[in-house]
Design a protein around this motif. Structure first.
Motif, PDB file in Angstrom:
ATOM      1  N   PHE A 186      98.076   7.573  47.876  1.00 12.49           N
ATOM      2  CA  PHE A 186      97.884   8.730  47.001  1.00 12.49           C
ATOM      3  C   PHE A 186      98.726   8.549  45.744  1.00 12.49           C
ATOM      4  O   PHE A 186      99.581   7.667  45.667  1.00 12.49           O
ATOM      5  CB  PHE A 186      98.290  10.018  47.726  1.00 12.49           C
ATOM      6  CG  PHE A 186      97.466  10.305  48.956  1.00 12.49           C
ATOM      7  CD1 PHE A 186      96.373  11.143  48.890  1.00 12.49           C
ATOM      8  CD2 PHE A 186      97.784   9.719  50.174  1.00 12.49           C
ATOM      9  CE1 PHE A 186      95.606  11.398  50.012  1.00 12.49           C
ATOM     10  CE2 PHE A 186      97.022   9.963  51.308  1.00 12.49           C
ATOM     11  CZ  PHE A 186      95.922  10.810  51.220  1.00 12.49           C
ATOM     12  N   ASP A 187      98.498   9.411  44.777  1.00  9.44           N
ATOM     13  CA  ASP A 187      99.364   9.418  43.603  1.00  9.44           C
ATOM     14  C   ASP A 187     100.720  10.032  43.935  1.00  9.44           C
ATOM     15  O   ASP A 187     101.752   9.576  43.452  1.00  9.44           O
ATOM     16  CB  ASP A 187      98.718  10.220  42.463  1.00  9.44           C
ATOM     17  CG  ASP A 187      97.424   9.598  41.971  1.00  9.44           C
ATOM     18  OD1 ASP A 187      97.352   8.360  41.883  1.00  9.44           O
ATOM     19  OD2 ASP A 187      96.476  10.363  41.691  1.00  9.44           O
ATOM     20  N   THR A 202      98.553  18.622  41.552  1.00  5.09           N
ATOM     21  CA  THR A 202      97.085  18.480  41.565  1.00  5.09           C
ATOM     22  C   THR A 202      96.468  19.005  40.280  1.00  5.09           C
ATOM     23  O   THR A 202      95.538  18.400  39.737  1.00  5.09           O
ATOM     24  CB  THR A 202      96.470  19.206  42.773  1.00  5.09           C
ATOM     25  OG1 THR A 202      96.876  20.591  42.769  1.00  5.09           O
ATOM     26  CG2 THR A 202      96.883  18.566  44.080  1.00  5.09           C
ATOM     27  N   GLU A 203      96.969  20.128  39.774  1.00  9.43           N
ATOM     28  CA  GLU A 203      96.409  20.675  38.541  1.00  9.43           C
ATOM     29  C   GLU A 203      96.684  19.768  37.344  1.00  9.43           C
ATOM     30  O   GLU A 203      95.974  19.847  36.335  1.00  9.43           O
ATOM     31  CB  GLU A 203      96.976  22.072  38.288  1.00  9.43           C
ATOM     32  CG  GLU A 203      96.419  23.121  39.248  1.00  9.43           C
ATOM     33  CD  GLU A 203      96.932  24.522  39.003  1.00  9.43           C
ATOM     34  OE1 GLU A 203      96.360  25.470  39.567  1.00  9.43           O
ATOM     35  OE2 GLU A 203      97.923  24.667  38.238  1.00  9.43           O
ATOM     36  N   GLY A 205      96.445  16.538  37.652  1.00  8.22           N
ATOM     37  CA  GLY A 205      95.594  15.367  37.802  1.00  8.22           C
ATOM     38  C   GLY A 205      95.943  14.398  38.904  1.00  8.22           C
ATOM     39  O   GLY A 205      95.247  13.380  39.065  1.00  8.22           O
ATOM     40  N   LEU A 206      96.982  14.672  39.724  1.00 10.00           N
ATOM     41  CA  LEU A 206      97.393  13.709  40.741  1.00 10.00           C
ATOM     42  C   LEU A 206      96.721  13.985  42.088  1.00 10.00           C
ATOM     43  O   LEU A 206      96.654  15.140  42.539  1.00 10.00           O
ATOM     44  CB  LEU A 206      98.910  13.744  40.940  1.00 10.00           C
ATOM     45  CG  LEU A 206      99.793  13.435  39.733  1.00 10.00           C
ATOM     46  CD1 LEU A 206     101.234  13.213  40.191  1.00 10.00           C
ATOM     47  CD2 LEU A 206      99.286  12.240  38.946  1.00 10.00           C
ATOM     48  N   ARG A 207      96.226  12.919  42.703  1.00 11.72           N
ATOM     49  CA  ARG A 207      95.734  13.018  44.085  1.00 11.72           C
ATOM     50  C   ARG A 207      96.959  13.129  44.983  1.00 11.72           C
ATOM     51  O   ARG A 207      97.778  12.209  45.059  1.00 11.72           O
ATOM     52  CB  ARG A 207      94.906  11.798  44.458  1.00 11.72           C
ATOM     53  CG  ARG A 207      93.598  11.669  43.686  1.00 11.72           C
ATOM     54  CD  ARG A 207      92.849  10.407  44.062  1.00 11.72           C
ATOM     55  NE  ARG A 207      93.641   9.208  43.804  1.00 11.72           N
ATOM     56  CZ  ARG A 207      94.216   8.468  44.746  1.00 11.72           C
ATOM     57  NH1 ARG A 207      94.076   8.789  46.019  1.00 11.72           N
ATOM     58  NH2 ARG A 207      94.920   7.399  44.423  1.00 11.72           N
ATOM     59  N   THR A 208      97.078  14.259  45.663  1.00 11.97           N
ATOM     60  CA  THR A 208      98.334  14.612  46.322  1.00 11.97           C
ATOM     61  C   THR A 208      98.135  14.858  47.809  1.00 11.97           C
ATOM     62  O   THR A 208      97.252  15.627  48.207  1.00 11.97           O
ATOM     63  CB  THR A 208      98.927  15.877  45.665  1.00 11.97           C
ATOM     64  OG1 THR A 208      99.118  15.627  44.267  1.00 11.97           O
ATOM     65  CG2 THR A 208     100.258  16.245  46.297  1.00 11.97           C
ATOM     66  N   THR A 260      91.405  22.343  43.167  1.00 10.44           N
ATOM     67  CA  THR A 260      91.325  21.184  42.273  1.00 10.44           C
ATOM     68  C   THR A 260      90.528  20.044  42.888  1.00 10.44           C
ATOM     69  O   THR A 260      90.090  19.127  42.177  1.00 10.44           O
ATOM     70  CB  THR A 260      92.725  20.654  41.928  1.00 10.44           C
ATOM     71  OG1 THR A 260      93.332  20.091  43.107  1.00 10.44           O
ATOM     72  CG2 THR A 260      93.612  21.750  41.360  1.00 10.44           C
ATOM     73  N   ARG A 307      91.884  17.824  44.667  1.00  6.84           N
ATOM     74  CA  ARG A 307      92.772  16.653  44.690  1.00  6.84           C
ATOM     75  C   ARG A 307      93.846  16.741  45.774  1.00  6.84           C
ATOM     76  O   ARG A 307      94.683  15.859  45.873  1.00  6.84           O
ATOM     77  CB  ARG A 307      93.459  16.492  43.326  1.00  6.84           C
ATOM     78  CG  ARG A 307      92.508  16.291  42.161  1.00  6.84           C
ATOM     79  CD  ARG A 307      93.266  15.990  40.873  1.00  6.84           C
ATOM     80  NE  ARG A 307      92.350  15.988  39.734  1.00  6.84           N
ATOM     81  CZ  ARG A 307      92.150  17.028  38.936  1.00  6.84           C
ATOM     82  NH1 ARG A 307      92.831  18.162  39.137  1.00  6.84           N
ATOM     83  NH2 ARG A 307      91.291  16.955  37.933  1.00  6.84           N
ATOM     84  N   THR A 311      95.078  16.764  49.680  1.00  3.62           N
ATOM     85  CA  THR A 311      94.826  16.484  51.089  1.00  3.62           C
ATOM     86  C   THR A 311      95.983  17.091  51.869  1.00  3.62           C
ATOM     87  O   THR A 311      97.137  16.709  51.668  1.00  3.62           O
ATOM     88  CB  THR A 311      94.760  14.975  51.364  1.00  3.62           C
ATOM     89  OG1 THR A 311      93.697  14.403  50.599  1.00  3.62           O
ATOM     90  CG2 THR A 311      94.541  14.696  52.846  1.00  3.62           C
TER      91      THR A 311
END
Length: 563
Positions: free
Chosen positions: A9-10, A28-29, A31-34, A254, A256, A258
């Motif tokens: 993940f990011d 997440t808002e 832009g990171l996949r978290t 979002t 993004r 998990t």
């Protein structure tokens, strides 16, 4: 073959409560996949919340299963909120042990589920001022905060606008006003007390309605509170802030985030070549299997002592005393507020007045000691939380319907005003935590050994909190005043903080002014562990603001390829 779940993940957020939810939302808002790792189970509000479950529906009619509490929650049961409705939100003490020296009892109150303790917290939120952020430097105690009020003020605004805070602006320098929804109404005894207190102390001591994360009007799709008053059991209308009610749903929108419940974080993974954290190793709480997840940035939001425990357990050749611990300060400077000292008395002259509903909030008297003039007896100060109420609601009534209600309200007792002091705890290095060399939890992770006491400064504050409460009740015209001096062990205020403090100097602190580990730049700690001092205000709004600020910084550094 079934598709394997992603393990890279990011960002990874450890913990899904007060700060974990905010980290998830902000990351997440932006832009990171978290990945959000939660040690406990998932929560389904429609099933798990119990604020409207009647006493008659409970097996023990609201008194709780005492045998089960003594067996499984012998520490947690000391918290008022661990009742028959809400005990399921508190950890099993047998599965989650810790130790203390015999002469240093510490009561560690915990929640292990999605949302953590944000489900059953008391929802009081008070900003800090530079009186707090500058105190360590001026007093020569601990380490200087690397931030000031101007640095965090925009983030207080940001958090308050989203979660919704009801409160009354008072224009006090030691307690900055926030972005408030309409305040809850004080009852007649509280209004009288406010007027008399202001007159007697020339405005130095102010009684105001509590500032709380409970909605007084609809806000961002959440309904206004209907005053059922059982907030610690959940809130199906989402009228108070919790991660389950607010930040986690925002992160989920979002696409993004998990969320992985039943994931006990065991170790932060570290690459000595890059001096970066590379991920988190967890133990699946159901299968007991180890799983490793990778990410470019790690946020620890597991709660003060759990985040520190994880760092202590993540020691490496470079950091033999715990990850990011070149300073040797990791685990030290544990603080909790003081409480249990104050007074109560009856307020005459209001016998024809009453109130309706079960307001989930009280009144507040902000700190007045060591604000403008120095007080010689002790450093820092204390504030009061309290309420006025009518006695007599405990009895049973006769009749049915309207007759039953009329009989309940016909003969109420006197109005009572109660004020309880909450005092600041100074950072001391001899208040610390370490890994117990023998004891492990149900999942095989080393347990903490906690060393914590209140010192002479805290005891001096506590003594005066009783005297000042009596003075204020006398000024309000109270009669039959009863001072109280209840013994409360550290931990039971449930405001534990410190142990991975922020600071300017890497030699004396674990984190910098952005909650970023000095030694491991892509590791952020944004829960109560980061606190360099404790103030006397409830700390949760400060944790949330620091988390939002740190998340913005982390994304900025990632975008600049500096992490």
């Amino acid at each position: 073959m079934p598709r394997q779940a992603a393990t890279t993940f990011d960002a990874i957020v450890v913990g899904s409560g007060m700060t974990g939810g905010w980290a998830a939302k902000e990351l997440t808002e932006r832009g990171l996949r978290t990945l959000v790792l939660e040690a406990g189970r998932n929560i389904v509000p429609e099933i798990d919340y119990a604020e409207h479950v009647p006493v008659a529906s409970l097996p023990f009619r609201g008194r709780g299963n005492r045998q089960a509490l003594e067996r499984d929650r012998f520490v947690q049961r000391e918290c008022y909120a661990c009742d028959e409705w809400a005990a399921k939100f508190f950890v099993n003490d047998r599965e989650n042990p810790y130790t203390t020296p015999a002469d240093k009892p510490f009561k560690w109150i915990r929640g292990r589920q999605v949302g953590g303790r944000s489900i059953m917290w008391a929802r009081q939120v008070y900003r800090w001022s530079d009186l707090d952020f500058e105190a360590n430097l001026k007093d020569g105690i601990g380490t200087d905060w690397p931030i000031r009020y101007r640095d965090i003020a925009p983030w207080y605004d940001h958090v308050e606008r989203f979660i919704g805070i009801s409160g009354q602006a008072e224009n006090l320098p030691q307690l900055p006003d926030g972005r408030f929804l309409p305040p809850m109404a004080m009852n007649c005894a509280e209004q009288l007390g406010r007027e008399r207190l202001a007159k007697a102390f020339d405005g130095e001591r102010v009684l105001t309605i509590g500032r709380c994360a409970v909605l007084t009007e609809s806000h961002h799709g959440r309904a206004a509170c209907h005053y059922c008053g059982s907030c610690h059991r959940g809130c199906i209308t989402r009228s108070y802030f919790s991660a389950v009610n607010s930040t986690l749903p925002a992160a989920r929108l979002t696409g993004r985030m998990t969320l992985r419940p039943n994931s006990v974080a065991e170790r932060i993974l570290y690459d000595p070549a890059t001096r970066r954290a590379t991920g988190v190793r967890v133990i699946d709480a159901v299968t007991m299997r180890d799983i490793e997840f990778r990410a470019r940035v790690i946020f620890l939001c597991a709660s003060t002592l759990e985040s520190t425990r994880l760092l202590l357990n993540s020691k490496t050749r470079d950091f033999p005393a715990g990850l990011a611990n070149s300073s040797g300060e990791l685990g030290h400077n544990l603080m909790d507020h003081t409480m249990g000292q104050g007074a109560r008395g009856t307020i005459p002259g209001l016998e024809t007045r009453t109130y309706h509903g079960n307001r989930p909030n009280g009144v507040y008297v902000p700190r007045f000691r060591n604000v403008k003039t120095k007080h010689s007896a002790f450093l820092r100060g204390y504030a009061y939380q309290g309420e006025a109420f009518r006695q007599g609601w405990e009895r049973t009534g006769t009749g049915f319907g309207v007759e039953f209600k009329r009989n309940l309200t016909a003969e109420q007792g006197p109005w009572v005003m109660s004020l309880e002091g909450y005092g600041e705890c100074l950072p001391r290095r001899d208040n610390f935590v370490e890994l117990d060399p023998v004891v492990r939890d149900h999942w095989g992770v080393a347990a903490l050994r906690i060393h914590c006491t209140y010192g002479p400064n805290e005891r001096a504050q506590m003594a005066e909190a009783v005297t000042s409460a009596v003075e204020m009740l006398e000024a309000m015209g109270a009669r039959a005043i009863e001072p109280f001096r209840d013994h409360v062990d550290p931990g039971l205020v449930i405001h534990e903080m410190g142990t991975a403090r922020m600071g300017r100097d890497p030699k004396t602190s674990v984190l910098n002014g952005w909650n970023q580990a000095h030694d491991v730049p892509n590791l952020f700690v944004t829960d109560g562990a980061a606190m360099a001092s404790s103030g006397c205000q409830n700390p949760s709004i400060t944790y949330m603001a620091l988390t939002a600020r740190a998340a913005a910084r982390a994304v900025e550094l990632l975008n600049r390829r500096e992490l």
